[in-house]
Design a protein around this motif. Structure first.
Motif, short mmCIF file in Angstrom:
data_model
loop_
_atom_site.label_atom_id
_atom_site.label_comp_id
_atom_site.label_asym_id
_atom_site.label_seq_id
_atom_site.Cartn_x
_atom_site.Cartn_y
_atom_site.Cartn_z
N CYS A 263 0.83 -1.32 -0.04
CA CYS A 263 -0.13 -0.09 -0.11
C CYS A 263 0.92 1.33 -0.05
O CYS A 263 1.72 1.41 0.73
N LEU A 264 0.57 2.11 -0.86
CA LEU A 264 1.60 3.29 -1.09
C LEU A 264 0.47 4.49 -1.11
O LEU A 264 -0.32 4.81 -1.57
N ASN A 265 0.94 5.61 -0.05
CA ASN A 265 0.42 6.72 -0.14
C ASN A 265 1.51 8.02 -0.66
O ASN A 265 2.43 7.93 0.17
N LEU A 266 1.31 8.60 -1.57
CA LEU A 266 2.01 9.62 -2.12
C LEU A 266 1.40 11.04 -1.55
O LEU A 266 0.49 11.19 -2.19
N ARG A 267 2.02 11.75 -0.67
CA ARG A 267 1.34 12.89 0.02
C ARG A 267 2.17 14.12 -0.53
O ARG A 267 3.34 14.32 -0.04
#
Length: 887
Positions: A263-267
């Motif tokens: 799971c990747l979150n790019l903020r």
């Protein structure tokens, strides 16, 4: 004055002749400045979850008696405001304390937010130390509910061998102020943005009990993203999550096993203050990679013919790629990886190359390490190159794996042990280095099925381990002692991969005994608190409801047998206690207290009389066998005593009384059954049976000298050689040197004939071995840490440096060096929480000259035989007549 000085020396009276500047305590920093500001024991960390992070700092002050009288911590979001003395998020106020550890106590910290902090410190006269620019820390997710998007994978097939690629194009419409990538993975990963690998971590994320706890890693990717179109790429490896290789530990049957997923979150925070989150979802695409097999246990296979150039760039055509599948998170507990990561720490060129024949070469890198090799080669398309990694050679010069492949249970010949396979595409020079594997080795045998040309520069090695900062240095007049110390550290680092392991080749298991036998060696030499706090969290995850722990942690289920007892799984108490001793931080003890209690309660329930046989015993002894009940019961006592002391620290008075009584009950039972008061002998009088009671405080005070004398006699009867296994190796040097026999202890430590640590060195060892007998038929790994206590003993006995339980973290400490006949000089330094401690001695004629440095804000007690002196911060030069030494 000179005549008085001469008379004092002639009278052999201990004398301070100089108070020198603290040349080593300021760590290269200018005087009267605050330095080494750390948050959660890291420098300017990002992606923290801790709601009340810990702050630490050091003082550089060369003045004698330098001491902190008060401090004030400021925390804010504006670095300039904090630097100027304003803390709008938290201002601790001026706290009249002389410690340098404080936990955050202000407003609730916010996820994804960067904070700046500084500490104002006043000296003993109320004058303020100078501070450098504000340090920083940045919060991460803080809560699993802050994750967006989905966990994605390419398939559900756990037996599919090739590693999967993933990619997605993302649009960045505005100028970026900052960007962070948060990635949680079941398995291992490499993250790419616009074709560039992000970060230099290896084998991320660290190994945990995946169905209980997963970790995520945070990266600052501001510089890698650009306005417009960007390509995000992820390559996944199996790691311990999808163990496809077969071995006796049954990791292929782990309850968490699954095809890797992430799971990747790019903020992204834009310059106009707005934010956007780009998360993994069903719009990502996937394809199989050239990594056609990857096993954390065996090796990695790579077919360069299957490469897809530009797969992680914007212009790549992914129309032939497949859709991803959505998966459930491996666990409901996803936390920050707030620790020193695994890296390729040191590059080592090949020392020599031996051409066996036209298709076989053997490279020697000159030392045993954990890590990977990297090869550069030209060859025809389809050329198959095999790189076999091992610790020793056959008589014909080829690599011998027979000492390390004993637990590997292959189903076929498609996954050879410690053997990478590299298939060339045939387009000029090609490089290969495994991504998702590491090995233990000194030699690399390279074979090829087609003609290639290699020279010594064709292959190099990378020493890989958790990149913990070095804390200790050591040097002596004995080349052998220096080599033993270096070999001990090489073995320790070779076995540090987010958790301490037993060996880097045949097992890679987190054996609990190996971990606590080496804990003092670890903490004298390296800044390992972040790794140990993580590993004890693994203990908490693995503990059963009844208190039982497995003897390998993490585990896929193996290790909850009948021998996983106190001598091994005392890690749950001994390691948090040592972290408290070395760092002065009781947070790990506090967090683990219920688990220690549950464990001690379980052992008491099966050992109502105070004696227990729950344990493995003195593993791999030279020849003698020692009582399992004696040694297991002693570790039961140690656990109960640590629990009692912790209860007192935490103001749990009822528990303190109960477990103090339990410890005394165990001690009494041990001495009643096993101690012969008349002879001073425990059990049958083996070296282990005599040294372990001395080491752990079991022997009645009035009998200590008698028991120690029996131990000395036993060693002399054994020809001044050790006859111990792992429990005795932990105890024997300390038991002798701390109880009147430092010369005998040193002779054991410096022995160079069998059996001894020096015997290994004399036979070419650059690491510690698993067996005293180099030619033993089993238990013969050449890179083990279970006999590693000698590394700590060098600091404690010859350097004399020991923490004070009443003022832990080296707020006050002891310096009690043993000057031995066979050494002309000895020196060691240790970076304590208050700064560098230095202890050295050198013989000059009929005198011994001691040099001691006490860091600012700390004190020490110097002892040498009957001589004693209290030392404040600063440098001290002390002289004693040879007559007053132990030689």
């Amino acid at each position: 004055m000179k005549s008085v000085f001469k008379r004092i020396l002639q009278a052999s009276i201990f004398l301070t002749i100089a108070m020198a500047s603290a040349t080593m305590s300021s760590n290269g920093h200018s005087n009267r400045v605050i330095y080494d500001l750390q948050c959660e024991y890291l420098i300017n960390p990002i992606g923290l979850d801790a709601g009340s992070p810990r702050f630490t700092w050091k003082i550089a002050d060369k003045s004698n008696g330098a001491k902190q009288s008060a401090y004030r911590i400021l925390v804010g979001k504006d670095s300039l405001a904090v630097a100027k003395g304003s803390g709008e998020i938290w201002d601790s106020g001026k706290l009249v304390k002389d410690v340098n550890l404080e936990s955050y106590g202000g407003k609730a910290l916010e996820p994804f937010t960067k904070y700046f902090w500084k500490v104002l410190v006043w000296d003993k006269d109320g004058k303020e130390y100078r501070t450098k620019k504000a340090a920083s820390f940045e919060m991460g997710m803080m809560d699993i509910n802050n994750w967006k998007g989905s966990w994605i994978a390419d398939t559900k097939d756990i037996n599919l061998k090739p590693a999967p690629y993933f990619r997605k194009l993302v649009s960045v419409p505005k100028k970026i102020a900052s960007a962070r990538a948060y990635i949680a993975v079941g398995g291992l990963y490499e993250l790419y943005i616009n074709g560039k690998k992000i970060g230099n971590h290896r084998l991320d994320p660290v190994y945990t009990r995946f169905d209980k706890r997963n970790v995520y890693v945070t990266y600052d990717v501001t510089a890698q993203l650009k306005k417009g179109s960007n390509a995000i790429g992820v390559l996944l490896g199996n790691g311990w999550y999808n163990h496809q290789s077969l071995a006796v530990w049954n990791f292929d049957k782990a309850p968490w096993r699954n095809r890797p997923a992430f799971c990747l979150n790019l903020r992204i925070t834009y310059e106009d203050g707005s934010t956007a989150i780009i998360a993994s979802d069903q719009d990502w695409k996937t394809s199989l990679s050239p990594v056609i097999l990857n096993s954390i246990y065996t090796a990695e296979h790579y077919d360069a013919r299957l490469e897809q150039p530009g797969w992680n760039t914007v212009d790549f055509d992914d129309r032939q790629w497949k859709d991803v599948i959505i998966r459930k998170a491996p666990s409901a507990n996803i936390v920050a990886q707030a620790m020193h990561p695994i890296r390729n720490v040191r590059e080592i060129p090949a020392k020599s190359i031996n051409k066996i024949n036209d298709t076989t070469w053997v490279f020697d890198i000159g030392q045993n390490i954990a890590g990977v090799s990297e090869i550069e080669v030209n060859g025809e398309n389809g050329t198959v190159i095999r790189l076999k990694h091992g610790e020793r050679l056959h008589k014909d010069g080829r690599v011998d794996l027979s000492n390390i492949d004993v637990y590997y249970k292959p189903v076929d010949n498609q996954d050879p042990f410690q053997t990478d396979i590299f298939i060339l595409k045939g387009r000029g020079k090609e490089q290969f280095m495994p991504r998702f594997n590491y090995k233990g080795f000194q030699y690399v045998e390279v074979t090829s099925n087609k003609p290639i040309s290699l020279d010594k520069n064709s292959l190099k090695a990378h020493f890989m381990h958790s990149d913990v900062p070095v804390k200790g240095t050591l040097n002596s007049s004995s080349p052998l002692i220096n080599k033993v110390w270096k070999a001990t550290n090489n073995s320790y680092l070779s076995n540090l991969f987010g958790y301490p392991t037993d060996c880097p080749q045949r097992e890679k298991n987190g054996w609990t005994g190996d971990g606590h036998f080496a804990i003092e060696t670890a903490l004298f030499n390296f800044d390992g608190i972040t790794v140990y706090e993580k590993w004890i969290a693994d203990h908490r995850d693995e503990q059963q409801q009844n208190g039982v722990l497995p003897d390998i942690i993490p585990t896929g289920g193996w290790g909850y047998g009948t021998a996983n007892g106190t001598d091994w799984t005392s890690t749950i108490a001994i390691i948090p206690w040592n972290i408290y001793m070395f760092y002065g931080d009781n947070s790990l003890l506090k967090k683990t207290y219920p688990n220690i209690k549950k464990y001690v309660d379980y052992v008491e329930s099966i050992s109502p009389a105070g004696l227990t046989t729950f344990g493995r015993g003195d593993w791999v002894p030279v020849k003698s066998k020692s009582s399992l009940e004696l040694t297991s019961s002693i570790y039961f006592y140690v656990d109960a005593l640590i629990l009692a002391k912790t209860a007192q620290m935490l103001n749990k008075s009822a528990d303190f009384e109960y477990y103090t009584a339990l410890a005394e009950k165990i001690k009494t039972a041990i001495n009643k059954k096993y101690l012969n008061v008349e002879t001073g002998i425990y059990a049958t009088g083996t070296q282990t049976e005599l040294s372990v009671p001395l080491q752990w405080g079991i022997v009645p005070e009035q009998l200590i000298s008698k028991v120690a004398a029996r131990l000395a006699e036993r060693v002399e009867a054994d020809g001044m050689h050790i006859d111990v296994g792992v429990l005795g190796a932990k105890a024997i040097l300390n038991a002798l040197s701390e109880n009147g026999h430092p010369e005998i202890a040193y002779k054991l430590a410096a022995q160079d004939t069998y059996p001894s640590w020096g015997w290994w060195i004399a036979n070419g060892a650059t690491t510690l071995y698993e067996n005293w007998d180099i030619n033993a038929e089993r238990d013969i790994s050449f890179n083990h840490m279970m006999f590693g206590e000698i590394g700590a003993w060098l600091y404690k006995a010859l350097g004399g440096i020991r923490p004070d339980e009443r003022q832990p973290g080296f707020k006050h400490f002891f310096v009690e060096p043993h000057v031995v006949a066979a050494l002309d000089h000895f020196e060691t330094s240790f970076q304590s929480p208050y700064g560098e401690i230095y202890s050295a001695w050198k013989k000059k004629g009929d005198q011994v000259h001691f040099s001691i440095v006490v860091p600012p804000n700390a004190t020490a007690t110097f002892k040498h035989n009957k001589l004693r002196k209290e030392l404040g911060a600063g440098g001290h030069k002390l002289v004693v007549s040879i007559k007053n030494t132990s030689i």
